[in-house]
Design an enzyme around this catalytic site. Structure first.
Site, PDB file in Angstrom:
ATOM      1  N   HIS A 149      -2.131  -2.482  29.150  1.00 21.24           N
ATOM      2  CA  HIS A 149      -0.683  -2.521  29.370  1.00 21.24           C
ATOM      3  C   HIS A 149      -0.406  -2.685  30.865  1.00 21.24           C
ATOM      4  O   HIS A 149      -0.505  -1.724  31.632  1.00 21.24           O
ATOM      5  CB  HIS A 149       0.025  -1.283  28.847  1.00 21.24           C
ATOM      6  N   HIS A 186       1.773  -5.655  33.765  1.00 22.34           N
ATOM      7  CA  HIS A 186       2.769  -6.736  33.848  1.00 22.34           C
ATOM      8  C   HIS A 186       2.484  -7.644  35.035  1.00 22.34           C
ATOM      9  O   HIS A 186       1.786  -7.244  35.974  1.00 22.34           O
ATOM     10  CB  HIS A 186       4.170  -6.148  34.053  1.00 22.34           C
ATOM     11  N   ASP A 225       0.055   0.251  33.242  1.00 20.56           N
ATOM     12  CA  ASP A 225       1.477  -0.062  33.415  1.00 20.56           C
ATOM     13  C   ASP A 225       1.769  -0.618  34.815  1.00 20.56           C
ATOM     14  O   ASP A 225       2.924  -0.658  35.239  1.00 20.56           O
ATOM     15  CB  ASP A 225       2.378   1.135  33.121  1.00 20.56           C
TER      16      ASP A 225
HETATM   17  C1  0GY Z   1       6.989  -0.374  30.911  1.00 19.37           C
HETATM   18  C2  0GY Z   1       8.145   0.503  30.963  1.00 19.37           C
HETATM   19  C3  0GY Z   1       9.385   0.150  31.344  1.00 19.37           C
HETATM   20  C4  0GY Z   1       9.865  -1.170  31.493  1.00 19.37           C
HETATM   21  C5  0GY Z   1       9.666  -2.152  30.610  1.00 19.37           C
HETATM   22  O1  0GY Z   1      10.198  -4.178  29.666  1.00 19.37           O
HETATM   23  C6  0GY Z   1      10.392  -3.408  30.607  1.00 19.37           C
HETATM   24  O2  0GY Z   1      11.173  -3.662  31.534  1.00 19.37           O
HETATM   25  O3  0GY Z   1       8.789  -2.010  29.636  1.00 19.37           O
HETATM   26  C7  0GY Z   1      10.353   1.243  31.526  1.00 19.37           C
HETATM   27  O4  0GY Z   1      11.294   1.054  32.317  1.00 19.37           O
HETATM   28  O5  0GY Z   1      10.202   2.308  30.885  1.00 19.37           O
HETATM   29  O6  0GY Z   1       6.259  -0.390  29.919  1.00 19.37           O
HETATM   30  O7  0GY Z   1       6.749  -1.106  31.848  1.00 19.37           O
END
Ligand code: 0GY
Length: 289
Positions: free
Chosen positions: A27, A29, A245
């Site tokens: 997980h 990004h 994360d």
């Molecule tokens: C994560 C958690 C968050 C954000 C997102 O899609 C997203 O913007 O998932 C959060 O703000 O809790 O998993 O990155």
């Protein structure tokens, strides 16, 4: 378009815990860079640029081998930055995309060729306007031919409302961040028990034992979150995933040291066998087979 949340940790420590060979950060990004991959106009936060080269450098620094890159809300349903990262990673990354119901089969095929293996439905109200259930069900049917699964993100108070949808999805469903329990309530609280029972009764459900930095009330070293993750790993050793994360979007309180997050792994998966399932066998089965 200036970032309105904390930047990721500039110099994460090198973890003491040595991940097993082939470990997957399941997980994380990529964000931007915004000049190349603009953020979505409807986004609720603007993150700092956090591109693929930085992600892959972190992977190597932590002694990991692979990434599952998850499309986050700030890029909306424009998966370009994700696809670019996947193309550069080759076999070392897989992706979780966000798609709209009007996506064409050809576009889905292109995402698959790039390495996407799942769609994400985000029900966190502070992040997105939720996708209607009928759209979720229709999208899930559309991606079934590609062998994709579903990743779902919600906060604990919404579990009861979403349970009928989760049951109807009728495919593998990975629940982000342990369903975001209230860690002050303890693992025996009926809310967390309900989450565990949902997984007990539905073998298609998986979860990510991730995000202590978001769930903690005490702060680092996140001792208040460890029992939740350890309990899920013990109950469901073949249906749990772990992820950093990175770059920790949307964090306002503090920014975690990713090396310290890796050092929590032996606390939540205390044996070499559990660590291998969590970090290698489970993600490889779900994303690479
Ligand atoms: C994560 C958690 C968050 C954000 C997102 O899609 C997203 O913007 O998932 C959060 O703000 O809790 O998993 O990155």
């Amino acid at each position: 378009m200036s970032p309105d949340y904390l930047p990721f940790h500039p110099q994460p420590s090198r973890p003491d815990f040595q991940a097993p060979r082939g470990a997957v950060d399941a997980h994380c990004h990529v964000f931007g860079p915004a000049a190349e991959f603009p953020f979505a106009p409807e986004r609720k936060y603007t993150p700092c640029d956090a591109g693929k080269d930085q992600l892959f450098a972190l992977r190597d620094h932590m002694g990991f081998s692979r990434n599952v890159i998850v499309q986050a809300s700030c890029h909306g349903a424009d998966n370009s930055a994700l696809v670019d990262a996947l193309r550069h990673a080759g076999d070392l990354a897989r992706g979780v995309a966000v798609v709209r119901p009007d996506i064409t089969d050809a576009e889905l095929n292109d995402l698959h060729a790039a390495g996407v293996r799942a769609v994400r439905f985000n029900f966190v109200k502070r992040l997105v306007d939720s996708t209607p259930w009928s759209d979720c069900l229709a999208i899930t049917e559309r991606v079934r031919r590609l062998g994709w699964h579903v990743v779902i993100y919600f906060e604990a108070p919404d579990l009861a409302e979403l349970t009928p949808l989760i049951q109807q999805l009728n495919t593998t469903v990975v629940i982000d961040h342990m369903g975001r329990p209230d860690v002050t309530a303890g693992v025996e609280h009926p809310d967390f028990r309900r989450f565990v029972e949902l997984l007990e009764h539905n073998p298609r459900l998986w979860t990510k034992v991730s995000c202590p930095e978001r769930l903690t009330v005490q702060g680092p070293p996140y001792e208040d979150v460890v029992p939740f993750a350890r309990s899920l790993v013990a109950h469901f050793p073949d249906r749990v995933l772990w992820g950093t994360d990175w770059p920790h979007p949307n964090m306002k309180s503090h920014m975690p040291d990713d090396g310290a997050l890796v050092d929590l792994i032996p606390l939540i998966a205390p044996t070499a066998e559990l660590q291998r399932q969590l970090l290698v066998d489970n993600p490889m089965r779900l994303y690479w087979s």
